[in-house]
Design a protein around this motif. Structure first.
Motif, PDB file in Angstrom:
ATOM      1  N   ARG A 177     -27.785  -9.730  26.595  1.00 20.38           N
ATOM      2  CA  ARG A 177     -27.252  -8.364  26.451  1.00 20.38           C
ATOM      3  C   ARG A 177     -25.980  -8.180  27.250  1.00 20.38           C
ATOM      4  NH1 ARG A 177     -28.621  -3.210  29.046  1.00 20.38           N
ATOM      5  NH2 ARG A 177     -28.191  -1.493  27.587  1.00 20.38           N
ATOM      6  N   GLY A 178     -25.914  -8.822  28.415  1.00 20.56           N
ATOM      7  CA  GLY A 178     -24.770  -8.622  29.288  1.00 20.56           C
ATOM      8  C   GLY A 178     -23.488  -9.231  28.769  1.00 20.56           C
ATOM      9  N   SER A 179     -23.575 -10.355  28.068  1.00 20.51           N
ATOM     10  CA  SER A 179     -22.366 -11.008  27.572  1.00 20.51           C
ATOM     11  C   SER A 179     -21.656 -10.160  26.526  1.00 20.51           C
ATOM     12  CB  SER A 179     -22.721 -12.377  26.976  1.00 20.51           C
ATOM     13  OG  SER A 179     -23.653 -12.242  25.911  1.00 20.51           O
ATOM     14  N   GLU A 180     -22.368  -9.245  25.871  1.00 21.29           N
ATOM     15  CA  GLU A 180     -21.754  -8.382  24.867  1.00 21.29           C
ATOM     16  C   GLU A 180     -20.738  -7.428  25.485  1.00 21.29           C
ATOM     17  OE1 GLU A 180     -24.730  -6.324  22.680  1.00 21.29           O
ATOM     18  OE2 GLU A 180     -25.922  -8.117  22.251  1.00 21.29           O
ATOM     19  N   GLY A 181     -21.015  -6.976  26.685  1.00 21.33           N
ATOM     20  CA  GLY A 181     -20.110  -6.018  27.319  1.00 21.33           C
ATOM     21  C   GLY A 181     -19.205  -6.618  28.371  1.00 21.33           C
ATOM     22  N   LEU A 182     -19.322  -7.932  28.634  1.00 22.47           N
ATOM     23  CA  LEU A 182     -18.548  -8.539  29.716  1.00 22.47           C
ATOM     24  C   LEU A 182     -17.060  -8.545  29.410  1.00 22.47           C
ATOM     25  CD1 LEU A 182     -18.687  -9.934  32.451  1.00 22.47           C
ATOM     26  CD2 LEU A 182     -18.977 -12.117  31.257  1.00 22.47           C
ATOM     27  N   GLY A 183     -16.687  -8.975  28.198  1.00 22.21           N
ATOM     28  CA  GLY A 183     -15.273  -9.033  27.849  1.00 22.21           C
ATOM     29  C   GLY A 183     -14.629  -7.660  27.798  1.00 22.21           C
ATOM     30  N   VAL A 184     -15.343  -6.682  27.238  1.00 19.96           N
ATOM     31  CA  VAL A 184     -14.794  -5.320  27.149  1.00 19.96           C
ATOM     32  C   VAL A 184     -14.662  -4.723  28.538  1.00 19.96           C
ATOM     33  CG1 VAL A 184     -15.112  -3.060  26.101  1.00 19.96           C
ATOM     34  CG2 VAL A 184     -15.899  -5.103  24.909  1.00 19.96           C
ATOM     35  N   TRP A 185     -15.658  -4.969  29.392  1.00 25.79           N
ATOM     36  CA  TRP A 185     -15.595  -4.480  30.775  1.00 25.79           C
ATOM     37  C   TRP A 185     -14.383  -5.066  31.484  1.00 25.79           C
ATOM     38  CZ3 TRP A 185     -16.215  -7.848  35.026  1.00 25.79           C
ATOM     39  CH2 TRP A 185     -16.268  -7.234  36.283  1.00 25.79           C
ATOM     40  N   ARG A 186     -14.150  -6.355  31.312  1.00 27.95           N
ATOM     41  CA  ARG A 186     -13.012  -7.003  31.973  1.00 27.95           C
ATOM     42  C   ARG A 186     -11.684  -6.454  31.461  1.00 27.95           C
ATOM     43  NH1 ARG A 186     -14.380 -11.749  30.846  1.00 27.95           N
ATOM     44  NH2 ARG A 186     -13.101 -12.063  28.999  1.00 27.95           N
ATOM     45  N   ALA A 187     -11.599  -6.198  30.160  1.00 25.53           N
ATOM     46  CA  ALA A 187     -10.350  -5.696  29.592  1.00 25.53           C
ATOM     47  C   ALA A 187     -10.048  -4.271  30.048  1.00 25.53           C
ATOM     48  CB  ALA A 187     -10.428  -5.756  28.068  1.00 25.53           C
ATOM     49  N   HIS A 188     -11.064  -3.433  30.159  1.00 26.05           N
ATOM     50  CA  HIS A 188     -10.847  -2.041  30.524  1.00 26.05           C
ATOM     51  C   HIS A 188     -10.669  -1.857  32.029  1.00 26.05           C
ATOM     52  CE1 HIS A 188     -12.112  -1.131  26.420  1.00 26.05           C
ATOM     53  NE2 HIS A 188     -11.689   0.092  26.613  1.00 26.05           N
ATOM     54  N   ARG A 189     -11.381  -2.606  32.828  1.00 27.67           N
ATOM     55  CA  ARG A 189     -11.346  -2.386  34.272  1.00 27.67           C
ATOM     56  C   ARG A 189     -10.118  -3.003  34.914  1.00 27.67           C
ATOM     57  NH1 ARG A 189     -13.131   1.251  36.821  1.00 27.67           N
ATOM     58  NH2 ARG A 189     -14.099   0.207  38.583  1.00 27.67           N
ATOM     59  N   GLY A 190      -9.640  -4.128  34.396  1.00 25.70           N
ATOM     60  CA  GLY A 190      -8.511  -4.789  35.029  1.00 25.70           C
ATOM     61  C   GLY A 190      -8.924  -5.467  36.333  1.00 25.70           C
ATOM     62  N   ILE A 191      -7.978  -6.116  36.956  1.00 23.79           N
ATOM     63  CA  ILE A 191      -8.278  -6.862  38.181  1.00 23.79           C
ATOM     64  C   ILE A 191      -8.765  -5.934  39.292  1.00 23.79           C
ATOM     65  CG2 ILE A 191      -7.342  -8.373  39.967  1.00 23.79           C
ATOM     66  CD1 ILE A 191      -7.637  -9.706  37.273  1.00 23.79           C
ATOM     67  N   GLY A 192      -8.067  -4.829  39.497  1.00 22.97           N
ATOM     68  CA  GLY A 192      -8.447  -3.909  40.567  1.00 22.97           C
ATOM     69  C   GLY A 192      -9.827  -3.323  40.361  1.00 22.97           C
ATOM     70  N   GLY A 193     -10.108  -2.864  39.142  1.00 24.85           N
ATOM     71  CA  GLY A 193     -11.423  -2.293  38.864  1.00 24.85           C
ATOM     72  C   GLY A 193     -12.534  -3.310  38.978  1.00 24.85           C
ATOM     73  N   MET A 194     -12.268  -4.547  38.555  1.00 29.92           N
ATOM     74  CA  MET A 194     -13.280  -5.602  38.671  1.00 29.92           C
ATOM     75  C   MET A 194     -13.619  -5.879  40.130  1.00 29.92           C
ATOM     76  SD  MET A 194     -11.757  -8.118  35.719  1.00 29.92           S
ATOM     77  CE  MET A 194     -12.705  -9.535  36.293  1.00 29.92           C
ATOM     78  N   LEU A 195     -12.583  -5.930  40.974  1.00 25.32           N
ATOM     79  CA  LEU A 195     -12.813  -6.180  42.397  1.00 25.32           C
ATOM     80  C   LEU A 195     -13.613  -5.048  43.038  1.00 25.32           C
ATOM     81  CD1 LEU A 195      -9.352  -7.650  43.495  1.00 25.32           C
ATOM     82  CD2 LEU A 195     -11.488  -8.887  43.087  1.00 25.32           C
ATOM     83  N   VAL A 196     -13.358  -3.824  42.599  1.00 25.69           N
ATOM     84  CA  VAL A 196     -14.121  -2.678  43.120  1.00 25.69           C
ATOM     85  C   VAL A 196     -15.578  -2.795  42.698  1.00 25.69           C
ATOM     86  CG1 VAL A 196     -14.436  -0.189  42.959  1.00 25.69           C
ATOM     87  CG2 VAL A 196     -12.148  -1.132  43.258  1.00 25.69           C
ATOM     88  N   ASP A 197     -15.824  -3.156  41.444  1.00 23.98           N
ATOM     89  CA  ASP A 197     -17.188  -3.227  40.928  1.00 23.98           C
ATOM     90  C   ASP A 197     -18.013  -4.304  41.624  1.00 23.98           C
ATOM     91  OD1 ASP A 197     -16.700  -1.156  39.257  1.00 23.98           O
ATOM     92  OD2 ASP A 197     -16.619  -2.329  37.408  1.00 23.98           O
ATOM     93  N   ILE A 198     -17.383  -5.401  42.001  1.00 30.41           N
ATOM     94  CA  ILE A 198     -18.143  -6.498  42.626  1.00 30.41           C
ATOM     95  C   ILE A 198     -17.845  -6.599  44.120  1.00 30.41           C
ATOM     96  CG2 ILE A 198     -18.214  -7.801  40.464  1.00 30.41           C
ATOM     97  CD1 ILE A 198     -16.054  -9.629  41.578  1.00 30.41           C
ATOM     98  N   SER A 199     -17.366  -5.510  44.707  1.00 28.51           N
ATOM     99  CA  SER A 199     -16.973  -5.552  46.119  1.00 28.51           C
ATOM    100  C   SER A 199     -18.145  -5.913  47.026  1.00 28.51           C
ATOM    101  CB  SER A 199     -16.369  -4.210  46.533  1.00 28.51           C
ATOM    102  OG  SER A 199     -17.287  -3.148  46.288  1.00 28.51           O
ATOM    103  N   GLY A 200     -19.326  -5.352  46.753  1.00 28.91           N
ATOM    104  CA  GLY A 200     -20.485  -5.678  47.587  1.00 28.91           C
ATOM    105  C   GLY A 200     -20.841  -7.144  47.515  1.00 28.91           C
ATOM    106  N   ALA A 201     -20.836  -7.704  46.303  1.00 28.68           N
ATOM    107  CA  ALA A 201     -21.137  -9.128  46.142  1.00 28.68           C
ATOM    108  C   ALA A 201     -20.062  -9.991  46.781  1.00 28.68           C
ATOM    109  CB  ALA A 201     -21.281  -9.463  44.660  1.00 28.68           C
ATOM    110  N   LEU A 202     -18.810  -9.517  46.771  1.00 28.22           N
ATOM    111  CA  LEU A 202     -17.731 -10.285  47.396  1.00 28.22           C
ATOM    112  C   LEU A 202     -17.898 -10.345  48.910  1.00 28.22           C
ATOM    113  CD1 LEU A 202     -14.566  -9.162  45.385  1.00 28.22           C
ATOM    114  CD2 LEU A 202     -15.807 -11.332  45.242  1.00 28.22           C
ATOM    115  N   VAL A 203     -18.418  -9.280  49.506  1.00 28.77           N
ATOM    116  CA  VAL A 203     -18.689  -9.304  50.955  1.00 28.77           C
ATOM    117  C   VAL A 203     -19.730 -10.369  51.273  1.00 28.77           C
ATOM    118  CG1 VAL A 203     -19.636  -7.982  52.880  1.00 28.77           C
ATOM    119  CG2 VAL A 203     -18.043  -6.896  51.286  1.00 28.77           C
TER     120      VAL A 203
END
Length: 220
Positions: A177-203
């Motif tokens: 289910r997740g792979s269906e929205g992964l590409g669209v999420w990446r296209a809409h969020r951009g680099i900055g939005g992606m980093l914000v979304d995974i900021s906790g995991a990046l820590v």
């Protein structure tokens, strides 16, 4: 001229009214397209909801999604138990959990400090998993899958077999289910939005990288 006026008055409000046809035609086209002002706003490219999949019905989950939810809960509990187990092991060492005992343990075995730090990160990973599942259930599957990938990499750096197995299983359960929205999420969020979304995991990933570097220097 009078006849024309009477004809227009008689046609007013009926299908013969040209002005009414124009309004109804536009409304019908909007209805056929399923577009309203609110719908166009919700589907705008910059809107957060525009890349979300339909949310799961929490009251009527399929058998697969019920199992996925139980696996999330199980992994969260097990990760918290990793810290409990590590503390129990340290308490059974010669110095115990006192400040002097821990200092002596770390002096004799520096790798024990890395093990304790890695164990202390596991409850935080379990806390992040609660947000991951919440976004997954609401339809923000790109957020969920990307965080699971980052957490899997972090567990690899921490060399935590339990965490690696847990993240791998969760990623496998959510990928279809997740792979269906992964590409669209990446296209809409951009680099900055992606980093914000995974900021906790990046820590967690950054701290795991430090632990991995320290363990390689110690030859663990």
């Amino acid at each position: 001229m009078a006849k024309k006026t009477r004809a227009q008055a008689a046609a007013a409000g009926t299908k013969a009214d040209v002005r009414r046809e124009g309004r109804s035609g536009v409304q019908g086209q909007v209805a056929r397209n399923g577009e309203t002002a609110g719908a166009r706003k919700a589907n705008a490219p910059g809107d957060r909801q525009s890349w979300w999949l339909p949310a799961l019905d929490e009251e009527n989950l399929s058998g697969r999604e019920q199992l996925t939810k139980r696996i999330f809960t199980t992994v969260e509990v097990v990760l918290c138990l990793v810290l409990v187990g590590s503390v129990a092991v340290l308490s059974m060492t010669g110095g115990g959990l006192s400040a002097e005992g821990l200092q002596a343990t770390f002096a004799e075995n520096p790798a024990a400090s890395i093990t304790l730090i890695a164990a202390c990160l596991q409850p935080f990973v379990a806390y992040l998993l609660r947000f991951v599942y919440r976004h997954y259930a609401q339809g923000d599957t790109g957020y969920a899958v990307s965080n699971l990938i980052a957490l899997l990499c972090a567990e690899m750096f921490l060399q935590n077999i339990v965490g690696i197995a847990g993240m791998a299983v969760l990623l496998w359960r959510t990928w279809r289910r997740g792979s269906e929205g992964l590409g669209v999420w990446r296209a809409h969020r951009g680099i900055g939005g992606m980093l914000v979304d995974i900021s906790g995991a990046l820590v967690v990933l950054a701290l795991a990288g430090i632990c991995f570097f320290a363990s390689t220097r110690l030859g663990v």
